[in-house]
Write a protein that holds these residues in place. Structure first.
Motif, short mmCIF file in Angstrom:
data_model
loop_
_atom_site.label_atom_id
_atom_site.label_comp_id
_atom_site.label_asym_id
_atom_site.label_seq_id
_atom_site.Cartn_x
_atom_site.Cartn_y
_atom_site.Cartn_z
N VAL A 375 0.88 -1.17 0.00
CA VAL A 375 0.00 0.00 0.00
C VAL A 375 0.92 1.22 0.00
O VAL A 375 1.88 1.27 0.77
CB VAL A 375 -0.88 0.00 1.28
N GLY A 376 0.65 2.16 -0.90
CA GLY A 376 1.55 3.31 -1.06
C GLY A 376 1.73 4.10 0.23
O GLY A 376 0.81 4.20 1.04
N LEU A 377 2.90 4.66 0.38
CA LEU A 377 3.21 5.45 1.57
C LEU A 377 2.23 6.62 1.72
O LEU A 377 1.79 6.94 2.82
CB LEU A 377 4.66 5.95 1.48
N ALA A 378 1.87 7.22 0.58
CA ALA A 378 0.95 8.36 0.62
C ALA A 378 -0.37 7.96 1.28
O ALA A 378 -0.95 8.72 2.06
CB ALA A 378 0.71 8.88 -0.78
N GLU A 379 -0.81 6.74 1.00
CA GLU A 379 -2.09 6.29 1.58
C GLU A 379 -1.95 5.94 3.06
O GLU A 379 -2.93 5.82 3.77
CB GLU A 379 -2.60 5.04 0.83
N SER A 382 -1.27 8.79 7.34
CA SER A 382 -1.96 9.12 8.59
C SER A 382 -1.74 8.05 9.66
O SER A 382 -2.00 8.26 10.83
CB SER A 382 -3.45 9.27 8.32
N GLU A 383 -1.22 6.88 9.24
CA GLU A 383 -0.98 5.81 10.22
C GLU A 383 0.37 6.02 10.89
O GLU A 383 1.26 6.64 10.33
CB GLU A 383 -0.93 4.45 9.51
N PRO A 384 0.54 5.43 12.08
CA PRO A 384 1.88 5.52 12.71
C PRO A 384 2.91 4.81 11.83
O PRO A 384 2.63 3.74 11.30
CB PRO A 384 1.70 4.78 14.03
#
Ligand code: SF4
Length: 389
Positions: A375-379, A382-384
């Motif tokens: 899953v792309g970093l951009a997506e 917001s996660e830790p």
């Protein structure tokens, strides 16, 4: 590096042409790390796409008692030393069984060259391990150990491999290679297994249908030209047999540290430093570029740390070893805080986090399980974020 030479090397790589010794040495002489990474990543992507293989294995060291005293080795102990140990067959099986619930696919077994253990001990251990864990592949013994078995048994390597295979051996390990060039080897290796025997034993194993890994210990007293020579010997042997599964550069480790008796056994650390992360990335990249007939380049994260292992995936590496529950040889010399336990989930996240697709494999590089793409970093912003030591 001269711009013309740079262009020439680039053209060779993009045309899929084989690089020669002078090319290898020129690549090591370049400090343009991003450029080296780009070239190696191109080759890695051609061969393996965005896949990163890993396996769930356990390292088992049956004994640390060794007749040799290799200059870089902090693992070996002499008989009678305080923390010398040798496992009884039942102990080895019990230790392996501790991992039963981990969906282990491989046991990786390497040992000291024990002066008095009889040859019969070794096939017996394999047989009992196989009986206890029938679905687990046994990757065991370096070529150095096989040569040692010749000495203690009076048998030929041919007969030894037959008996070990009969007992359950699926692959040799790639150790004992260090640096093949005698100019370096004579100063670091203290046993009788050199290129002639190492290659003889792997050639023989390949002729019997075994596929084996290969290694190189780098970052000590060798120079880049010795690394180039090392991979060229392996490339030539691979042309002949096609039996190598992977090439694994192993970073030499200083012996800092806190072994039970506080002794420093490593005899070369006063004369050398360890390879820096940049030098390690360069070594991965050049190895990938030179070894055109090897499918896989592995980063053994225990010796490089997790951050470097992640970065190495952009420098030619497509294989991470492993989900190791315990690894003694390096950890007798390591003070970097690299964990000695990684589980399948940790490894999956490390690979996804770097933007690659994990694939679980077995000892012969057969696919055990495919996983989804990253899953792309951009997506995930917001996660830790996980920080890899
Ligand atoms: S590297 Fe292997 S053969 Fe050499 S001293 Fe260490 S355990 Fe013994």
């Amino acid at each position: 590096m001269d711009v013309g030479l740079k262009r020439e090397l680039e053209q060779k790589v993009y045309a899929g042409e084989r690089l020669d010794r002078a090319d290898g040495e020129a690549l090591y002489a370049s400090d343009d790390l991003a450029w080296l990474g780009r070239l190696a990543h191109h080759v890695r992507t051609e061969k393996n796409g965005d896949r990163v293989m890993f396996n769930v294995n356990r390292h088992l060291n049956l004994t640390n008692v060794c007749s040799a005293s290799c200059a870089y080795c902090s693992f070996q102990r002499k008989p009678g030393e305080k923390d010398a140990y040798t496992m009884r067959v039942e102990q080895a099986v019990a230790k392996a069984l501790e991992m039963k619930d981990e969906q282990l696919t491989e046991l990786h077994i390497v040992n000291g060259l024990h002066p008095t253990l009889p040859w019969r001990y070794y096939p017996r251990v394999l047989k009992e391990l196989k009986q206890a864990l029938p679905n687990v592949k046994l990757k065991a013994f370096t070529a150095t150990e096989v040569q040692w078995f010749e000495k203690i048994s009076g048998l030929t390597a041919d007969a030894i491999l037959d008996e070990l295979m009969e007992a359950g051996l699926e692959s040799l390990t790639g150790g004992g290679a260090e640096i093949f060039d005698w100019e370096v080897r004579q100063h670091i290796v203290d046993h009788a297994c050199h290129w002639e025997d190492w290659s003889r034993i792997h050639r023989l194993a390949h002729s019997k249908g075994l596929r084996t890994p290969s290694t190189m210990l780098y970052g000590h007293i060798e120079e880049p030209r010795h690394r180039v020579d090392h991979v060229l010997r392996l490339r030539e042997l691979q042309d002949e047999t096609g039996g190598f599964t992977v090439f694994i550069p192993l970073r030499y480790q200083h012996d800092f540290h806190d072994s039970a008796d506080g002794k420093i056994r490593n005899r070369i650390q006063a004369r050398t430093t360890m390879a820096s992360p940049a030098e390690s990335l360069k070594t991965f990249a050049v190895s990938r570029l030179m070894l055109d007939n090897f499918d896989h380049i592995k980063c053994f994260w225990v010796m490089h740390g997790l951050s470097l292992a992640q970065l190495s995936l952009n420098f030619g590496v497509d294989d991470l070893d492993g989900s190791v529950v315990e690894y003694k040889i390096t950890h007798d010399a390591d003070s970097y805080g690299t964990p000695n336990t990684m589980h399948r989930d940790d490894l999956l996240h490390l690979i996804w986090d770097a933007g690659f697709t994990p694939v679980e494999r077995d000892t012969r590089y057969q696919v055990v399980r495919e996983y989804g793409p990253p899953v792309g970093l951009a997506e995930r912003r917001s996660e830790p974020q996980q920080v890899w030591a």
